[in-house]
Design a protein around this motif. Sequence first.
Motif, PDB file in Angstrom:
ATOM      1  N   ILE A 206       0.752  -1.179  -0.158  1.00 24.01           N
ATOM      2  CA  ILE A 206      -0.034  -0.156  -0.033  1.00 24.01           C
ATOM      3  C   ILE A 206       0.922   1.406  -0.016  1.00 24.01           C
ATOM      4  O   ILE A 206       0.562   2.195  -0.748  1.00 24.01           O
ATOM      5  CB  ILE A 206      -1.004   0.017   1.211  1.00 24.01           C
ATOM      6  CG1 ILE A 206      -1.981  -1.289   1.045  1.00 24.01           C
ATOM      7  CG2 ILE A 206      -1.450   1.317   1.433  1.00 24.01           C
ATOM      8  CD1 ILE A 206      -2.938  -1.203   2.181  1.00 24.01           C
ATOM      9  N   GLN A 207       1.984   1.211   0.728  1.00 24.63           N
ATOM     10  CA  GLN A 207       2.877   2.516   0.891  1.00 24.63           C
ATOM     11  C   GLN A 207       3.482   2.671  -0.489  1.00 24.63           C
ATOM     12  O   GLN A 207       3.518   3.737  -1.137  1.00 24.63           O
ATOM     13  CB  GLN A 207       3.962   2.239   1.832  1.00 24.63           C
ATOM     14  CG  GLN A 207       5.023   3.256   1.968  1.00 24.63           C
ATOM     15  CD  GLN A 207       6.257   2.810   2.557  1.00 24.63           C
ATOM     16  OE1 GLN A 207       6.257   2.195   3.641  1.00 24.63           O
ATOM     17  NE2 GLN A 207       7.422   3.336   2.406  1.00 24.63           N
ATOM     18  N   LYS A 208       3.785   1.578  -0.978  1.00 24.07           N
ATOM     19  CA  LYS A 208       4.723   1.724  -2.559  1.00 24.07           C
ATOM     20  C   LYS A 208       3.741   2.105  -3.592  1.00 24.07           C
ATOM     21  O   LYS A 208       3.917   2.901  -4.386  1.00 24.07           O
ATOM     22  CB  LYS A 208       5.191   0.542  -2.775  1.00 24.07           C
ATOM     23  CG  LYS A 208       6.569   0.196  -2.059  1.00 24.07           C
ATOM     24  CD  LYS A 208       6.866  -1.165  -2.379  1.00 24.07           C
ATOM     25  CE  LYS A 208       8.001  -0.737  -3.577  1.00 24.07           C
ATOM     26  NZ  LYS A 208       9.414  -0.167  -3.264  1.00 24.07           N
ATOM     27  N   ALA A 209       2.320   1.717  -3.416  1.00 23.50           N
ATOM     28  CA  ALA A 209       1.412   2.014  -4.298  1.00 23.50           C
ATOM     29  C   ALA A 209       0.915   3.520  -4.351  1.00 23.50           C
ATOM     30  O   ALA A 209       0.659   4.347  -5.297  1.00 23.50           O
ATOM     31  CB  ALA A 209       0.062   0.911  -4.359  1.00 23.50           C
ATOM     32  N   GLU A 218      -8.111   8.658  -6.665  1.00 17.65           N
ATOM     33  CA  GLU A 218      -9.396   7.553  -5.914  1.00 17.65           C
ATOM     34  C   GLU A 218      -8.693   6.347  -5.502  1.00 17.65           C
ATOM     35  O   GLU A 218      -9.242   5.801  -4.429  1.00 17.65           O
ATOM     36  CB  GLU A 218     -10.396   7.580  -6.825  1.00 17.65           C
ATOM     37  CG  GLU A 218     -11.287   8.707  -7.322  1.00 17.65           C
ATOM     38  CD  GLU A 218     -10.328   9.725  -8.341  1.00 17.65           C
ATOM     39  OE1 GLU A 218     -10.754  10.762  -8.146  1.00 17.65           O
ATOM     40  OE2 GLU A 218      -9.310   9.004  -8.991  1.00 17.65           O
ATOM     41  N   GLN A 219      -7.827   5.611  -6.174  1.00 14.04           N
ATOM     42  CA  GLN A 219      -7.336   4.433  -5.794  1.00 14.04           C
ATOM     43  C   GLN A 219      -6.458   4.399  -4.718  1.00 14.04           C
ATOM     44  O   GLN A 219      -6.496   3.731  -3.614  1.00 14.04           O
ATOM     45  CB  GLN A 219      -6.584   3.576  -7.031  1.00 14.04           C
ATOM     46  CG  GLN A 219      -7.537   3.380  -8.051  1.00 14.04           C
ATOM     47  CD  GLN A 219      -6.824   2.945  -9.499  1.00 14.04           C
ATOM     48  OE1 GLN A 219      -5.532   3.139  -9.626  1.00 14.04           O
ATOM     49  NE2 GLN A 219      -7.310   2.227 -10.070  1.00 14.04           N
ATOM     50  N   LYS A 220      -5.820   5.611  -4.670  1.00 18.70           N
ATOM     51  CA  LYS A 220      -4.937   5.764  -3.385  1.00 18.70           C
ATOM     52  C   LYS A 220      -5.829   5.730  -1.984  1.00 18.70           C
ATOM     53  O   LYS A 220      -5.369   5.542  -0.896  1.00 18.70           O
ATOM     54  CB  LYS A 220      -4.088   6.847  -3.590  1.00 18.70           C
ATOM     55  CG  LYS A 220      -2.952   6.717  -4.591  1.00 18.70           C
ATOM     56  CD  LYS A 220      -2.087   7.862  -4.937  1.00 18.70           C
ATOM     57  CE  LYS A 220      -0.927   7.575  -5.597  1.00 18.70           C
ATOM     58  NZ  LYS A 220      -0.006   8.702  -6.343  1.00 18.70           N
ATOM     59  N   THR A 221      -6.776   6.817  -2.262  1.00 10.29           N
ATOM     60  CA  THR A 221      -7.548   7.075  -0.905  1.00 10.29           C
ATOM     61  C   THR A 221      -8.144   5.790  -0.528  1.00 10.29           C
ATOM     62  O   THR A 221      -8.223   5.362   0.744  1.00 10.29           O
ATOM     63  CB  THR A 221      -8.700   7.908  -1.413  1.00 10.29           C
ATOM     64  OG1 THR A 221      -8.170   9.278  -1.855  1.00 10.29           O
ATOM     65  CG2 THR A 221      -9.749   8.330  -0.188  1.00 10.29           C
ATOM     66  N   TYR A 222      -8.679   4.860  -1.319  1.00  8.62           N
ATOM     67  CA  TYR A 222      -9.331   3.583  -0.983  1.00  8.62           C
ATOM     68  C   TYR A 222      -8.173   2.882  -0.412  1.00  8.62           C
ATOM     69  O   TYR A 222      -8.435   2.266   0.510  1.00  8.62           O
ATOM     70  CB  TYR A 222      -9.924   3.001  -2.036  1.00  8.62           C
ATOM     71  CG  TYR A 222     -10.382   1.512  -1.885  1.00  8.62           C
ATOM     72  CD1 TYR A 222     -11.420   1.642  -0.748  1.00  8.62           C
ATOM     73  CD2 TYR A 222      -9.973   0.338  -2.688  1.00  8.62           C
ATOM     74  CE1 TYR A 222     -11.890   0.212  -0.584  1.00  8.62           C
ATOM     75  CE2 TYR A 222     -10.686  -0.873  -2.240  1.00  8.62           C
ATOM     76  CZ  TYR A 222     -11.498  -0.822  -1.122  1.00  8.62           C
ATOM     77  OH  TYR A 222     -11.963  -2.220  -0.886  1.00  8.62           O
ATOM     78  N   LYS A 224      -5.705   3.453   1.395  1.00  8.25           N
ATOM     79  CA  LYS A 224      -5.239   3.942   2.569  1.00  8.25           C
ATOM     80  C   LYS A 224      -6.226   3.255   3.592  1.00  8.25           C
ATOM     81  O   LYS A 224      -5.778   2.936   4.751  1.00  8.25           O
ATOM     82  CB  LYS A 224      -5.095   5.236   2.785  1.00  8.25           C
ATOM     83  CG  LYS A 224      -4.254   6.032   1.797  1.00  8.25           C
ATOM     84  CD  LYS A 224      -4.219   7.615   1.912  1.00  8.25           C
ATOM     85  CE  LYS A 224      -2.953   8.346   1.347  1.00  8.25           C
ATOM     86  NZ  LYS A 224      -3.275   9.766   1.223  1.00  8.25           N
ATOM     87  N   THR A 225      -7.256   3.131   3.280  1.00 11.60           N
ATOM     88  CA  THR A 225      -8.291   2.558   4.078  1.00 11.60           C
ATOM     89  C   THR A 225      -8.270   1.117   4.466  1.00 11.60           C
ATOM     90  O   THR A 225      -8.667   0.358   5.237  1.00 11.60           O
ATOM     91  CB  THR A 225      -9.692   2.847   3.713  1.00 11.60           C
ATOM     92  OG1 THR A 225      -9.957   1.731   2.464  1.00 11.60           O
ATOM     93  CG2 THR A 225     -10.124   4.298   3.262  1.00 11.60           C
ATOM     94  N   LEU A 226      -7.164   0.539   3.691  1.00  8.69           N
ATOM     95  CA  LEU A 226      -7.066  -1.063   3.708  1.00  8.69           C
ATOM     96  C   LEU A 226      -5.831  -1.421   4.733  1.00  8.69           C
ATOM     97  O   LEU A 226      -5.481  -2.504   4.880  1.00  8.69           O
ATOM     98  CB  LEU A 226      -7.169  -1.657   2.465  1.00  8.69           C
ATOM     99  CG  LEU A 226      -8.148  -1.529   1.526  1.00  8.69           C
ATOM    100  CD1 LEU A 226      -7.938  -2.031   0.070  1.00  8.69           C
ATOM    101  CD2 LEU A 226      -9.375  -2.279   2.189  1.00  8.69           C
ATOM    102  N   LYS A 227      -5.128  -0.302   5.205  1.00  9.33           N
ATOM    103  CA  LYS A 227      -3.934  -0.537   6.064  1.00  9.33           C
ATOM    104  C   LYS A 227      -4.342  -1.245   7.099  1.00  9.33           C
ATOM    105  O   LYS A 227      -5.352  -1.329   7.674  1.00  9.33           O
ATOM    106  CB  LYS A 227      -3.370   0.703   6.280  1.00  9.33           C
ATOM    107  CG  LYS A 227      -2.503   1.547   5.258  1.00  9.33           C
ATOM    108  CD  LYS A 227      -1.778   2.747   5.637  1.00  9.33           C
ATOM    109  CE  LYS A 227      -1.220   3.298   4.830  1.00  9.33           C
ATOM    110  NZ  LYS A 227      -0.518   4.746   5.209  1.00  9.33           N
ATOM    111  N   ARG A 228      -3.483  -2.231   7.585  1.00  9.42           N
ATOM    112  CA  ARG A 228      -3.667  -3.191   8.656  1.00  9.42           C
ATOM    113  C   ARG A 228      -2.711  -2.792   9.718  1.00  9.42           C
ATOM    114  O   ARG A 228      -1.571  -2.449   9.841  1.00  9.42           O
ATOM    115  CB  ARG A 228      -3.321  -4.589   8.269  1.00  9.42           C
ATOM    116  CG  ARG A 228      -4.353  -5.354   7.266  1.00  9.42           C
ATOM    117  CD  ARG A 228      -3.836  -6.438   6.412  1.00  9.42           C
ATOM    118  NE  ARG A 228      -3.384  -7.604   7.396  1.00  9.42           N
ATOM    119  CZ  ARG A 228      -3.030  -8.614   6.749  1.00  9.42           C
ATOM    120  NH1 ARG A 228      -2.757  -9.067   5.555  1.00  9.42           N
ATOM    121  NH2 ARG A 228      -2.711  -9.485   7.720  1.00  9.42           N
ATOM    122  N   LYS A 229      -3.222  -2.946  10.919  1.00  6.79           N
ATOM    123  CA  LYS A 229      -2.600  -2.697  12.090  1.00  6.79           C
ATOM    124  C   LYS A 229      -2.255  -4.061  13.065  1.00  6.79           C
ATOM    125  O   LYS A 229      -1.616  -4.146  13.959  1.00  6.79           O
ATOM    126  CB  LYS A 229      -3.614  -1.953  13.246  1.00  6.79           C
ATOM    127  CG  LYS A 229      -3.640  -0.624  12.699  1.00  6.79           C
ATOM    128  CD  LYS A 229      -4.454   0.336  13.487  1.00  6.79           C
ATOM    129  CE  LYS A 229      -4.527   1.958  12.886  1.00  6.79           C
ATOM    130  NZ  LYS A 229      -5.537   2.475  13.917  1.00  6.79           N
TER     131      LYS A 229
END
Length: 231
Positions: A206-209, A218-222, A224-229
Amino acid sequence: MNILNQIKSDLFGMQDAKYKEFHTKLIPTVDKDTIIGVRIPDLRKMAKELSKNEDIDIFLNILPHQYYEENNLHAFIIETEKNYDKCVEKINTFLPFVNNWATCDSMRPKVFSKNTDKLIAEIEKWIKSKKTYTVRFGIECLMTYYLDKEFNEKYIQSVCDIQSEEYYINMMRAWYFATALAKQYDSTVKYIENKKLDTWTHNKTIQKAIESHRITKEQKTYLKTLKRKDN
């Protein structure tokens, strides 16, 4: 002077101390005492000339090499091989001795792009290797040659299925998935949505994308919501 001594002499003749100091920091897996400090364009030019030398196999058959630049030179000489079968044979001999990401990532034989039908069988062997940089090289080949007209979703699954604790393998997996998101978004994003990757590779993808110019806002915004903790 034989070809081995001539190569070492020529390499040291192109030594750049400041470049060595800079480049050493980029390849921490390599003993700094084995780094001469020769710029890549100079090595490629040297490799092009050496590939015409009738004694070059003497150099290619002496493994492992002593210096980092000798490994890069070896890689660049292989790149000049126009016969696919000979090229693969040389790569398979050399790959077990590759000990860093820079040598691994810079080796891209032109003959591969014309033989993707045969290359995939070799890649399937490479990504199953126990050698870190052999696996990394295989993933890079999938990223380079099979995300456009040769694309098949099963290749995404192949990279997803690789299980490793090796940083340099998982970094390449993340790079692959980020590139796949840029080129084959719909087929790739579900692997992120469904958490198919380990947490580190997932988040690094996700970071590299997000850093890529090829991913839409729009894809980047989406993404970002998929990052895992989770760990």
